[in-house]
Design an enzyme around this catalytic site. Structure first.
Site: not given
Ligand code: 9WN
Length: 462
Positions: A194, A431
Site C-alpha cells: 500500500d 506482520e
Molecule cells: C488494506 C491484510 C492486508 C494485506 C495487504 C497489506 C494490508 C490493508 C490495510 O493488510 O493492507 O488492504 O488496511 O493496510 O498491505 O497486503 O493484504 O493483511
C-alpha cells in the site's frame, strides 16, 4: 473446526505455556485467527477476509489440513464478482463494530454495481492473484496420501479451475485493455504494498476533492502510528475509493477518468507465476486445448512485457504510470518481478541476483537478518518502521524464496528460507520487521506470516 487445525496437539496446550517450535506456534496462530472456514489476516487489525492473504494462508494450511485449506479458498471464491474479479476484502458480518475502515458501507459495492455479490459484502478492488499457486499446493500436498484425500483434492481442482480461469481472464482483459501483458491497478491497495514509495509520484498527482468524513480504526491496533500509512496517504486512498464508487466500479468508465492507473510489475509477475500453476491445473483436469493454449500465451506475453519494463541502470523492473506516461523509478522488492515470473535468460538472472545481494537490498551491512527490505535503504523514500517503506515482510521473502527455487537458485533460496525462519523464531509471527533491529512491527500473530512459515518448514529439515 478447531480439531482440524490441531497438528501435533497444538490446541491441547494453553497458548503461552511452551514455545514448542515454529510449526506448532504457526498452527496455533492460524487456529486462533479462524472464525470458521476462513481466516482473519490478523487478530484485531484485520477482522475480515483478504484475498491474497487467504491464498497464502491456504498454502500453509495445506500442510496441516487439506480440507480446511480448500474451505479457505472456497469461501473467497464464493464472493467472486460476475466479471471474474476476486474482491480484495470479503466483509465479515460478525466483525466488531468500528473495527476496520473503510467498511462494507463505505464501499457500497453491491449497491452501485450489479456485478458485485450482496452477501457477504465485498470491497470493490482486487489483490495480487497468487490463488492458483495455493490451489496447486493443495493438490500437491494431497499426493501420496490416501485415495479419498487425493479424490477430494481432484474434485477441488475441477471445481476451482473455471473460477481461476475467469479470474485470470478478467485480469488479462478488463485490467489490460491494451493487451500489453501487464495488469493495471486502480489503487495502491490493489498492489498489496500500500504505502510503498512505488506509488508516491502517482498519488501526489491525485487531487483530493470533497471527501466524506471518516475515522481511522487501524491506528488503535498498532503500537505506534508510524507503522501505518499517514493521514495524507489515507485521504488519497479514500478519495480514490470515492472515484471508483462514482464510476460504479465499471472498468471502462474507470479507464476513462481515474487518476490512478498503473501497470504493476509485481502483480503482473505473480499473474505469470499463477498462470504457470493454472497451466498445470488445466492439465490435471483435462481442460480443452484452446484454454491451455490461452494460458500459455498469457505466460509468454507476461514475461515479454516485464522484460520491456526493465531498467538497466537500477537492474530492476519498474512499474509504469499510464497517466503520467512514465515509469516509477524507485527501488523496491517489486523490482524483482522478473524473478517471480521466471523464464529468464542467464544475463537477466545474474543482474537480478546481483541487485538482490547488493547493499541496496539483502547485502546491506546493517541488516539484522540478510533479507531484502521492502524498499531499498538507499532510497530517499525508505523508512525502516513504516509498513511497505522499508520493513521486511515474511510474505515477500516467501515469494523470493519460491521464485529462486523455480529458477534453480537453490542455495540462495535456502539462505532466504533459513534467515526467514530464524527471524520468526526470534520475533514471532509479526506482520513485518524493522530491518536493522529485527523488531516485530504492525499486527502481531499475522496469519500469512504463520502460513508461509509452515510452507518454508515443509520444504526443509527445520
Ligand atoms: C488494506 C491484510 C492486508 C494485506 C495487504 C497489506 C494490508 C490493508 C490495510 O493488510 O493492507 O488492504 O488496511 O493496510 O498491505 O497486503 O493484504 O493483511
Amino acid at each position: 473446526m478447531r480439531r482440524e487445525l490441531d497438528p501435533e496437539g497444538a490446541t491441547a496446550r494453553p497458548a503461552r505455556e511452551k514455545p514448542a517450535g515454529v510449526r506448532p506456534q504457526a498452527a496455533g496462530v492460524l487456529r486462533r485467527n479462524d472464525p470458521e472456514h476462513w481466516t482473519k489476516p490478523g487478530p484485531s487489525l484485520y477482522p475480515h477476509q483478504w484475498s491474497w492473504d487467504s491464498a497464502f494462508i491456504a498454502l500453509g494450511l495445506a500442510h496441516l489440513d487439506n480440507h480446511r485449506a480448500k474451505r479457505e479458498l472456497e469461501s473467497l471464491f464464493a464472493s467472486q464478482w460476475a466479471t471474474g474479479k476476486l474482491p480484495h476484502i470479503v466483509f465479515n458480518p460478525d466483525a466488531p463494530p468500528q473495527s476496520y475502515f473503510p467498511d462494507a458501507e463505505r464501499w457500497s459495492s453491491a449497491a452501485v454495481s450489479s456485478d458485485a455479490p450482496s452477501s457477504p459484502h465485498t470491497s470493490g478492488l482486487c489483490q495480487p492473484p497468487i490463488h492458483a499457486v495455493a490451489v496447486l499446493r493443495i493438490w500437491e500436498t494431497a499426493q501420496g496420501k490416501d485415495e479419498r484425500r487425493v479424490e477430494l483434492a481432484r474434485d477441488f481442482l475441477r471445481d476451482t479451475y473455471p473460477r481461476l480461469l475467469a479470474w485470470h481472464l478478467y485480469l488479462t482483459t478488463a485490467r489490460d485493455p491494451e493487451g500489453s501483458g501487464l495488469v493495471t491497478i486502480y489503487h495502491p491497495w490493489e498492489s498489496g504494498t500500500d504505502n510503498s514509495p512505488r506509488w508516491d509520484a502517482t498519488l501526489e498527482a491525485v487531487e483530493v476533492g470533497d471527501l466524506p468524513p471518516y475515522t481511522r480504526y487501524d491506528l488503535k491496533h498498532v503500537a505506534d502510528p508510524s507503522h501505518r500509512p499517514t493521514d495524507e496517504e489515507y485521504n488519497r486512498y479514500l478519495w480514490l475509493l470515492e472515484l471508483l464508487k462514482k464510476a460504479r466500479y465499471d472498468e471502462a468508465t474507470i479507464y476513462e477518468s481515474h487518476p490512478f492507473l498503473v501497470k504493476d510489475v509485481l502483480f503482473s509477475a505473480i499473474l505469470v507465476a499463477a498462470n504457470e500453476a493454472l497451466s498445470k491445473i488445466a492439465a490435471a483436469v483435462g481442460a480443452p486445448d484452446e484454454e491451455r493454449a490461452l494460458i500459455e500465451g498469457w505466460i509468454e506475453r507476461g514475461r515479454k512485457s516485464l522484460d520491456e519494463r526493465w531498467d538497466p541502470d537500477l537492474k530492476l523492473c519498474l512499474d509504469y504510470d499510464l497517466r503520467a506516461g512514465k515509469p516509477a523509478r524507485v527501488r523496491t522488492v517489486a523490482g524483482f518481478a522478473p524473478l517471480i515470473a521466471g523464464g529468464l535468460d542467464s544475463k537477466r538472472l545474474q543482474d537480478l541476483l546481483e541487485t538482490l545481494d547488493s547493499p541496496a537490498f539483502a547485502g546491506h551491512p546493517r541488516l539484522r537478518w540478510p533479507l531484502p527490505p521492502s524498499t531499498s535503504p538507499e532510497e530517499p523514500g525508505f523508512h525502516p518502521r513504516s509498513y511497505w517503506r522499508g520493513p521486511i515482510w515474511p510474505v515477500a521473502n516467501w515469494l523470493l524464496w519460491w521464485s529462486l527455487l523455480r529458477v534453480g537458485e537453490s542455495e540462495r533460496a535456502e539462505r532466504i528460507r533459513r534467515a526467514t525462519l530464524d527471524q520468526l523464531a526470534d520475533g514471532g509471527f509479526a506482520e513485518y520487521f524493522e530491518p536493522f533491529t529485527g523488531e516485530p512491527l504492525g499486527s502481531p500473530d499475522q496469519s500469512w506470516t504463520a502460513a508461509v512459515a509452515l510452507d518454508l518448514l515443509a520444504a526443509g529439515s527445520g
